[in-house]
Design an enzyme around this catalytic site. Sequence first.
Site, mmCIF file in Angstrom:
data_model
loop_
_atom_site.group_PDB
_atom_site.id
_atom_site.type_symbol
_atom_site.label_atom_id
_atom_site.label_comp_id
_atom_site.label_asym_id
_atom_site.label_seq_id
_atom_site.Cartn_x
_atom_site.Cartn_y
_atom_site.Cartn_z
ATOM 1 N N LYS A 102 0.804 -1.228 0.000
ATOM 2 C CA LYS A 102 0.000 0.000 0.000
ATOM 3 C C LYS A 102 0.836 1.278 0.000
ATOM 4 O O LYS A 102 0.397 2.319 -0.490
ATOM 5 C CB LYS A 102 -0.935 0.024 1.217
ATOM 6 C CG LYS A 102 -2.011 -1.058 1.214
ATOM 7 C CD LYS A 102 -3.117 -0.750 0.242
ATOM 8 C CE LYS A 102 -4.274 -1.748 0.349
ATOM 9 N NZ LYS A 102 -5.229 -1.601 -0.780
ATOM 10 N N GLU B 53 -9.406 6.390 3.687
ATOM 11 C CA GLU B 53 -10.245 5.370 4.294
ATOM 12 C C GLU B 53 -9.372 4.141 4.497
ATOM 13 O O GLU B 53 -8.358 3.978 3.802
ATOM 14 C CB GLU B 53 -11.431 5.016 3.382
ATOM 15 C CG GLU B 53 -11.122 3.993 2.276
ATOM 16 C CD GLU B 53 -10.081 4.458 1.254
ATOM 17 O OE1 GLU B 53 -9.969 5.673 1.063
ATOM 18 O OE2 GLU B 53 -9.392 3.593 0.677
ATOM 19 N N SER C 58 1.530 -9.858 -0.956
ATOM 20 C CA SER C 58 1.233 -8.430 -0.848
ATOM 21 C C SER C 58 1.444 -7.823 0.534
ATOM 22 O O SER C 58 1.658 -6.624 0.651
ATOM 23 C CB SER C 58 -0.209 -8.174 -1.304
ATOM 24 O OG SER C 58 -1.100 -8.981 -0.559
#
Lengths: 267, 399
Positions: B97, B119, B385
Site C-alpha cells: 500500500k 479510508e 502483498s
Amino acid sequence: MNRINKVFEQKKDEKVMSLFITAGYPNVNETVNLILGFERNGADIVELGMPFSDPLADGPIIQYSSNVAISNGVTIQGIFDMVAETRKNSEIPIILMGYINPMVRYGLEKFFSNAAKAGVDGLIVPDLPLDEATMIEEFAHSNGIQLIYLIAPNTSDERMQLSDDKSNGFVYCVSVTGVTGARDGSEVQQSVDTFIQRSKANITKNPLMVGFGIKNYNDAQSISKEADGFIVGSALIEIIRDTYPTENWKDEVFNFVHQLKFGYPNQ
Amino acid sequence: MSVITTTTYSKPNHKGYFGAYGGKFVPETLIPALNDLEVAYKEASEDAEFEKEYLHLLHEYVGRPTELSFADRLTGFYGGAKIYLKREDLCHTGAHKINNAIGQILLALRMGKKRIIAETGAGQHGVATATACAKFGVECVVYMGEEDMVRQKLNVDRMQLMGAEVRGVSSGSKTLKDATNEAIRDWVTNVDDTFYIIGSVVGPHPYPMMVRNFHRIIGDETKRQLMDIEGRLPDYLIACVGGGSNAMGIFYPFINDDVHIIGVEAGGLGVESGQTAATLTKGKPGVLHGSMSYLLHDQEGQIELAHSISAGLDYPGIGPEHAYLHDTKRVDYHAVTDAEALEAVSLLSRLEGIIPALETAHAFAWLEKLMPKTTSEEIVVLNCSGRGDKDMETISKYL
C-alpha cells in the site's frame, strides 16, 4: 405543460417551496398523507427521496431516514405506487431524488417508463453529474421526465451554463460545499449571496432553487432572496424524527411546513 | 495454456472507462476537484522530476526493489511448477500500500493541498497514508469502520503513534464501505484544501488508473527480476483481490504478455453462503463509491454486506478494471473461503517462515487448486502483498 414549469409560471411573485421527504419514512403508510399535508400547508413541489444504503452526498439526518425507510421495506415499485396514489388527489409536482445504483439495478428504461406512468414529473440524481448523465437522458426525454442538475459554489461558469442547458424544470443550487443537513444560518448566508449572483448570471433558461442548510422561514427568505425558491429536507425530517410517533406528530410537522413557507403557523 | 493478447492494451479511455466500467459517479461538488486531479496527475506523470522523486523515495524510504524469492519448500510440497514470491511484505509498513501512498502524497503536495484524508479497512492503507503524512509533516485523518478498529487494533495504534487522527465510523456495517462513504463526505465538505488518498483501484476516475500506475512498479520489477533469474516470463501470475490494487500492480505490466493471470477473491464462508466478499463471482454491475463495476447488491440495488475474515477484502465492490478484465476473460477470477485462507497461513508460515497477511493468504490458498495442474517446467509468481503481524489476534483464535 409539465407540472413543474406550471408552478414556476403561477408563483412568480412568491418563493416556491420544495420539500424533501424520504419515501417510506417514518413508515410506508404515511408517505402519501405527508405529501398531501405538505401541499395543504404551502409546499409547491415535493421531492420524494428513494432511499439508498450508501447515501454519500447526505448528512446524518437523511442517512438515518434512509436506513429507516429501507428497514421498513420500501421498494422502487412501492414508491411508484405512492406517487400513483397521490395523483388520485393531487397535481403537486413530484420529483424523485435518488442515487443511480438502485435505478441501474431496476433497469433504466423500465425505471423511466414506470415513473412516468405513476405520475412522476422530474428526477434528481446526486451522484450522476452531467458527464455521466448521457446514460439516462434519452429515457428521461422520451418519457417526459424532467432532469434537474445540481450546481455548487465551486462549479465553473461554463459548467453552470451546461447545467442550465441540460436541466428542465429548475436548476438546484447547493448553497455550500458539503453534504445535506441543516447548518448555522450565518454560515450559509455569508458565501451564498455571491454564489447565487454568479448562478443567476449563468442560469438563464431555468428557475433557480436553493437548498442545503435551510432550517426555518428566516433562512429560507434570506438565502433565496435572489433565487426563485428554496428546498428544505433535513430540517423537515428532523421534525418528524423528533415528534413521531407522538399523538399529534403530523400537526406539528404540518405546522412547521406552514411556518417555513409563510412565516406563521397554520392555526 | 495460451492467452495471446493481440492488441496493445490501453485502458481507461479519456472518460475513465475500462469498457463499460469506471467513470465519475460523484456529486457535482467533486467534479472540479477530480478535473484538477486529472490535470495535475497528467502533468506529474510527464515530469521526469516527479518520477525521480517518487522512485527515490520508493528506494531509500520504502526499500524497493522488493525481492523475488524462490519458495523452494513450498515448491517441493506441491511438486509442480516453481513458485516465486514477490515480496511486497518486505516494504516499509509491511504491505504494498505504501507505493501508492507515497505517489499520491507527492501529488497532493504538488497541488498545494494541506490536509490528507483516507479510508482504511485492514488498516494497511491507513498506516501507509499516516506514514507518508508523518514523513512529509502533513495533517492526516483516517476513516475506519468501528468493527475494523477492533479487528485491527494494532494498526489503529500505529496510525495514532504516527500522528494521524483515526475517526471511527459507526454507520452501516462499520467496515471499509462505510469508512469510504465517510471519507467522501469529508472530501465533499472540505474539497478546497483536502486531498483524498484512495487506497485501492476503486473510486471515480482518475483514481483507478492512478492507483494502478503507482503500483505497477510491482509488476515491472517482477518482470525484470524473473528475466534475470529464469530468463523468461512466468506461466502463471496470482494475486488476491479485494478492491484489487496489489493485483492490478502486478498484473498490469503483463497484460499484453502470454501469461495466465489469476485473481483470488475472498469467498468468506462460501460463495453460496450469503456471507461472502466474492464480488466478481456473485455480484452484478452497479455504481458504488464513484464508479461502475461489479457489486454485491440486492434486487433493489441496496448494497449488501460483504463478509471476509480479512478486513482488507471485506468490501462489496471491486475496481472497475478488474470488472473489465473479468468480462473480457483476460484474467480468471476465483474465490477461496476463510477456512482455506487460514490453512494457507499455517502452511506458508511452516514451510517458508513467512507469515502472510490474511488478504495475501487468499492468493496462497488458490495454489491448492492450481498446483496439481502445473508441471515442473512451469513458473508461478505470487504477489506476497503483505505480512501477517497485524492479523495475529484473528489467526491465533484458529490455531
